[in-house]
Design a protein around this motif. Sequence first.
Motif, PDB file in Angstrom:
ATOM      1  N   ALA A  32      18.967   5.056 -21.168  1.00 37.76           N
ATOM      2  CA  ALA A  32      18.724   4.080 -20.107  1.00 37.76           C
ATOM      3  C   ALA A  32      17.324   4.240 -19.532  1.00 37.76           C
ATOM      4  N   VAL A  33      16.767   5.445 -19.611  1.00 35.72           N
ATOM      5  CA  VAL A  33      15.393   5.677 -19.169  1.00 35.72           C
ATOM      6  C   VAL A  33      14.433   4.850 -20.019  1.00 35.72           C
TER       7      VAL A  33
ATOM      8  N   LEU B 163      22.466  -5.391 -15.449  1.00 39.19           N
ATOM      9  CA  LEU B 163      21.777  -5.418 -16.731  1.00 39.19           C
ATOM     10  C   LEU B 163      21.712  -4.017 -17.329  1.00 39.19           C
ATOM     11  N   ASP B 164      21.307  -3.945 -18.592  1.00 40.06           N
ATOM     12  CA  ASP B 164      21.357  -2.649 -19.261  1.00 40.06           C
ATOM     13  C   ASP B 164      20.403  -1.630 -18.654  1.00 40.06           C
ATOM     14  N   TYR B 165      19.321  -2.053 -18.019  1.00 36.82           N
ATOM     15  CA  TYR B 165      18.458  -1.077 -17.358  1.00 36.82           C
ATOM     16  C   TYR B 165      19.117  -0.479 -16.124  1.00 36.82           C
ATOM     17  N   ASP B 166      20.122  -1.161 -15.567  1.00 32.13           N
ATOM     18  CA  ASP B 166      20.869  -0.597 -14.440  1.00 32.13           C
ATOM     19  C   ASP B 166      21.747   0.565 -14.867  1.00 32.13           C
ATOM     20  N   PHE B 167      21.910   0.751 -16.176  1.00 23.22           N
ATOM     21  CA  PHE B 167      22.725   1.858 -16.684  1.00 23.22           C
ATOM     22  C   PHE B 167      22.121   3.214 -16.352  1.00 23.22           C
ATOM     23  N   VAL B 168      20.914   3.250 -15.790  1.00 23.80           N
ATOM     24  CA  VAL B 168      20.390   4.522 -15.287  1.00 23.80           C
ATOM     25  C   VAL B 168      21.381   5.135 -14.299  1.00 23.80           C
TER      26      VAL B 168
ATOM     27  N   TRP C 145      26.539   8.431 -22.442  1.00 24.00           N
ATOM     28  CA  TRP C 145      25.111   8.790 -22.466  1.00 24.00           C
ATOM     29  C   TRP C 145      24.344   7.935 -23.463  1.00 24.00           C
ATOM     30  N   ILE C 146      24.920   7.662 -24.616  1.00 27.18           N
ATOM     31  CA  ILE C 146      24.186   6.951 -25.670  1.00 27.18           C
ATOM     32  C   ILE C 146      24.322   5.436 -25.578  1.00 27.18           C
ATOM     33  N   VAL C 147      25.333   4.919 -24.867  1.00 27.26           N
ATOM     34  CA  VAL C 147      25.624   3.483 -24.918  1.00 27.26           C
ATOM     35  C   VAL C 147      24.494   2.585 -24.427  1.00 27.26           C
ATOM     36  N   PRO C 148      23.634   2.988 -23.480  1.00 30.03           N
ATOM     37  CA  PRO C 148      22.526   2.082 -23.105  1.00 30.03           C
ATOM     38  C   PRO C 148      21.590   1.756 -24.260  1.00 30.03           C
ATOM     39  N   LEU C 149      21.541   2.622 -25.273  1.00 27.40           N
ATOM     40  CA  LEU C 149      20.689   2.373 -26.418  1.00 27.40           C
ATOM     41  C   LEU C 149      21.261   1.296 -27.327  1.00 27.40           C
ATOM     42  N   LEU C 150      22.580   1.106 -27.277  1.00 30.90           N
ATOM     43  CA  LEU C 150      23.270   0.257 -28.240  1.00 30.90           C
ATOM     44  C   LEU C 150      23.826  -1.029 -27.663  1.00 30.90           C
ATOM     45  N   SER C 151      24.072  -1.058 -26.367  1.00 30.35           N
ATOM     46  CA  SER C 151      24.880  -2.127 -25.773  1.00 30.35           C
ATOM     47  C   SER C 151      24.290  -3.514 -25.976  1.00 30.35           C
TER      48      SER C 151
ATOM     49  N   ALA D 248      29.995   5.733  -8.394  1.00 31.09           N
ATOM     50  CA  ALA D 248      28.788   5.329  -9.123  1.00 31.09           C
ATOM     51  C   ALA D 248      29.142   4.374 -10.251  1.00 31.09           C
ATOM     52  N   LEU D 249      30.200   4.690 -10.971  1.00 33.06           N
ATOM     53  CA  LEU D 249      30.609   3.848 -12.095  1.00 33.06           C
ATOM     54  C   LEU D 249      31.160   2.508 -11.610  1.00 33.06           C
ATOM     55  N   ALA D 250      31.967   2.545 -10.564  1.00 32.50           N
ATOM     56  CA  ALA D 250      32.538   1.307 -10.026  1.00 32.50           C
ATOM     57  C   ALA D 250      31.464   0.385  -9.473  1.00 32.50           C
ATOM     58  N   SER D 251      30.378   0.943  -8.961  1.00 36.04           N
ATOM     59  CA  SER D 251      29.283   0.119  -8.452  1.00 36.04           C
ATOM     60  C   SER D 251      28.666  -0.725  -9.551  1.00 36.04           C
ATOM     61  N   LEU D 252      28.648  -0.199 -10.779  1.00 36.01           N
ATOM     62  CA  LEU D 252      28.155  -0.972 -11.914  1.00 36.01           C
ATOM     63  C   LEU D 252      29.173  -2.008 -12.367  1.00 36.01           C
ATOM     64  N   LEU D 253      30.440  -1.635 -12.375  1.00 36.48           N
ATOM     65  CA  LEU D 253      31.485  -2.520 -12.875  1.00 36.48           C
ATOM     66  C   LEU D 253      31.796  -3.667 -11.924  1.00 36.48           C
ATOM     67  N   ALA D 254      31.541  -3.476 -10.642  1.00 37.39           N
ATOM     68  CA  ALA D 254      31.997  -4.441  -9.628  1.00 37.39           C
ATOM     69  C   ALA D 254      31.184  -5.723  -9.597  1.00 37.39           C
ATOM     70  N   THR D 255      29.926  -5.660 -10.000  1.00 41.54           N
ATOM     71  CA  THR D 255      29.055  -6.817  -9.851  1.00 41.54           C
ATOM     72  C   THR D 255      28.987  -7.642 -11.138  1.00 41.54           C
ATOM     73  N   PRO D 256      28.960  -8.965 -11.039  1.00 47.29           N
ATOM     74  CA  PRO D 256      28.805  -9.785 -12.239  1.00 47.29           C
ATOM     75  C   PRO D 256      27.395  -9.723 -12.814  1.00 47.29           C
TER      76      PRO D 256
END
Length: 409
Positions: A153-154, A324-329, A359-365, A313-321
């Motif tokens: 994600a970095v 983006l993949d850079y938010d996966f930081v 850890w690896i999914v931001p590279l692939l998603s 932290a995880l729910a904060s990502l899942l909750a919003t429509p």
Amino acid sequence: MTNIWQGLRSGDWLTASRMRGYCLILLALSVLVFAGWIVVSDGLIDRTGQPIGTDFSNVYAAGSLTWQGRAADAYSPVLQHAAEKAVFDGREVPLYGWHYPPFFLAIAFLVAAMPYAAGLALWLVASFAAYLAAIRAILPRRETLLAATAFPAVLVNVGHGQNGFLTAALLGGALHWLDRRPWLAGVLIGLLAYKPQFGVLIPIALLAGGRWRTIGAATLTVAALVGISFAMLGSGIWQAFADSMNFTQTVVLEQGGTGWPKIQSIFSAVRALGANVPTAYTAQGSLLALLAASLAWLWRSDAAFELKAAALALASLLATPYVLDYDFVVLAVAIAFFARHALTHGFRDFEISLLAAAWIVPLLSRSIAGISYIPLGLLVELAFYALILRRAALDRASHAPGAIRVAQA
């Protein structure tokens, strides 16, 4: 096949030496990719016609408009686009809309005080340092900085010149200080209001946990930010922001102007599969309700704080429509808290392998979603969230770690 399954279950395949090797390989490849990107670019414009730092161009352009006394123009797509082209001497570049609350113009104002390349460098270096400091504070181990730096994600965030580092630093820092300095945690949460979509579930967790001082500090911080923006920029800036929200909602989100593969929400996944907007909102709302209920239960329970923090932290990502993949930081915050708990109490079945997947999914998603419409990032996030709840329930039932193995140092 049995051996592979057993390896995934136990996590024995991910030794400390392999983890270091994977991180170093990915980090080296990232450096080579960015070096090549810069070398073949035409000044500040890359070979695809996009600015170096892509999304940062909207920050810099909004800051330039603020220096000119035209801050409200940043909320007009036409005027913002003109300002972005002016940054690059009138060269044609894509529109990168400005969607942030007015108080984030303070950051834009600061970076626009210097040339574009210097402003981009300052933005990325400063926010990256804050991100590393937060993750290192959460998980103070020798290998943390390497894993956090090589986190894919970095790579995505740097390529976009985006604010994922800042988001992760604020949320991670707030959770780190929540018990020891609740007022400081509240200030950091208040500053996170620059991306309000990530704060939807934070009040539920804080209320369920009875974190009243943090709630008070966060409320005062947001009030201060709004008040200062009124004083410095006038009331018209907030009207311009409100007017721009219709464009953000309809064009950027509902019509997929950003691109469905880039947006990593259940809303985007449903829309990409051909469903209409009401159906997508129904899916997002249903997930939000489940997240809110489970977070309230978790934060009211006697579960370990690390599990509560990872879930939030995880729910904060899942909750919003609109994520983006850079938010996966922000995933780094969840990984660090969960790893801290498991390294102390031992890992259960599949936990190591799922942490590796997160850890690896931001590279692939993005690429997988673009090819197959499979929302891999969303699926991994949901699996990770379910794993956290499972761990909390099992720990609570057994009143003991009950782990199958202790992680290697």
